[in-house]
Design an enzyme around this catalytic site. Structure first.
Site, mmCIF file in Angstrom:
data_model
loop_
_atom_site.group_PDB
_atom_site.id
_atom_site.type_symbol
_atom_site.label_atom_id
_atom_site.label_comp_id
_atom_site.label_asym_id
_atom_site.label_seq_id
_atom_site.Cartn_x
_atom_site.Cartn_y
_atom_site.Cartn_z
ATOM 1 N N GLU A 1 -11.403 -22.158 11.929
ATOM 2 C CA GLU A 1 -11.629 -23.619 12.164
ATOM 3 C C GLU A 1 -10.504 -24.035 13.033
ATOM 4 O O GLU A 1 -9.567 -23.467 13.479
ATOM 5 C CB GLU A 1 -12.076 -24.335 10.951
ATOM 6 C CG GLU A 1 -10.936 -24.256 9.990
ATOM 7 C CD GLU A 1 -11.228 -25.170 8.901
ATOM 8 O OE1 GLU A 1 -11.091 -26.502 8.927
ATOM 9 O OE2 GLU A 1 -11.778 -24.417 7.661
ATOM 10 N N ASP B 1 -17.183 -24.566 -3.020
ATOM 11 C CA ASP B 1 -15.860 -23.641 -2.543
ATOM 12 C C ASP B 1 -14.685 -24.392 -3.113
ATOM 13 O O ASP B 1 -14.446 -25.577 -2.967
ATOM 14 C CB ASP B 1 -15.685 -23.207 -1.289
ATOM 15 C CG ASP B 1 -15.906 -24.402 -0.280
ATOM 16 O OD1 ASP B 1 -14.461 -25.008 0.149
ATOM 17 O OD2 ASP B 1 -16.897 -24.855 0.255
#
Length: 240
Positions: free
Chosen positions: A130, A39
């Site tokens: 997150e 990613d």
């Protein structure tokens, strides 16, 4: 907020708060029956996608947006470039749940790269949940409010794209800030961050992981990922 300050990538805050665990270079996770991937965000700049393909990467997630104000300036090169190299690719959104509601951020994401098409080469859009890069771990939200935010984002993405988004998170953050009152795993593929040679427990509400982000740097630019299945299964997830 200056636009550059919003350039947080998937795992940037997980790495900051949870570290690398006991991962050793010589202790890579077992890869048999799994598909390597990566990613990226603007931190990687213009990516040499052919090089990553030649080294074995077969899929990628590309950061598209953050909050309702940041767009990855390298998104087009990364998203289209990975596709042109042969990869299956998708886009992700870094959530800031205390800045605006889930519907507003879902709209911004889908309107700026977070769409989906049934071409067999596009992964479901992904929501990056997150640690808060600007302050309180859970964005000063309790589990009920955070759960409602995630559900609102997820439902809106489904309305706009006909796909429920994958959810990127770490077990520690999710269990603290979201909990398990809603079983998101029934609709949302799990993309779990855990920097170790072994996966460990999954977040509450998930019984299966689809992608494991197991290392913050390595063979491919950006983070290192493994799809939990074979390539034909990855293709099926992209197609439907």
């Amino acid at each position: 907020m200056p636009e550059g300050s919003a350039d947080h990538f998937a795992g940037s805050q997980v790495l900051k708060h949870e570290g690398l665990g006991d991962l050793r270079a010589e202790e890579d996770p077992p890869t048999e029956g799994k598909v390597p991937g990566m990613d990226v965000s603007s931190h990687q700049g213009d990516v040499d996608w052919k090089s990553s393909w030649d080294k074995g990467a077969r899929f990628t997630y590309v950061k598209a947006t953050e909050g309702t104000h940041y767009r990855n300036p390298k998104f087009t090169q990364q998203y289209n470039g990975s596709y042109d190299a042969g990869m299956i690719r998708g886009a992700y959104h870094f959530a800031l749940p205390d800045r605006s509601d889930g519907v507003a951020q879902a709209n911004f994401f889908v309107n700026n790269g977070g769409g989906w098409s049934p071409d067999g080469r596009t992964l479901p859009p992904a929501l990056d949940m997150e640690y808060n890069p600007y302050g309180d771990t859970c964005y000063k939200m309790d589990q009920a409010a955070m759960t409602a935010w995630v559900k609102a984002f997820s439902d809106r993405v489904f309305v706009l794209t006909k796909r429920y988004p994958a959810i990127y998170t770490s077990t520690s953050w999710w269990n603290k800030c979201v909990g398990g009152s809603v079983k998101f795993g029934e609709n949302n593929p799990l993309w779990v961050a855990h920097y170790n040679s072994k996966l460990g427990p999954l977040p509450m509400g998930f019984e299966f992981h689809t992608i494991w982000q197991w290392q913050a740097a390595g063979l491919f630019p950006g983070d290192q990922n493994l799809f939990n299945g074979k390539f034909d299964q990855l293709q099926r997830i992209a197609a439907s």
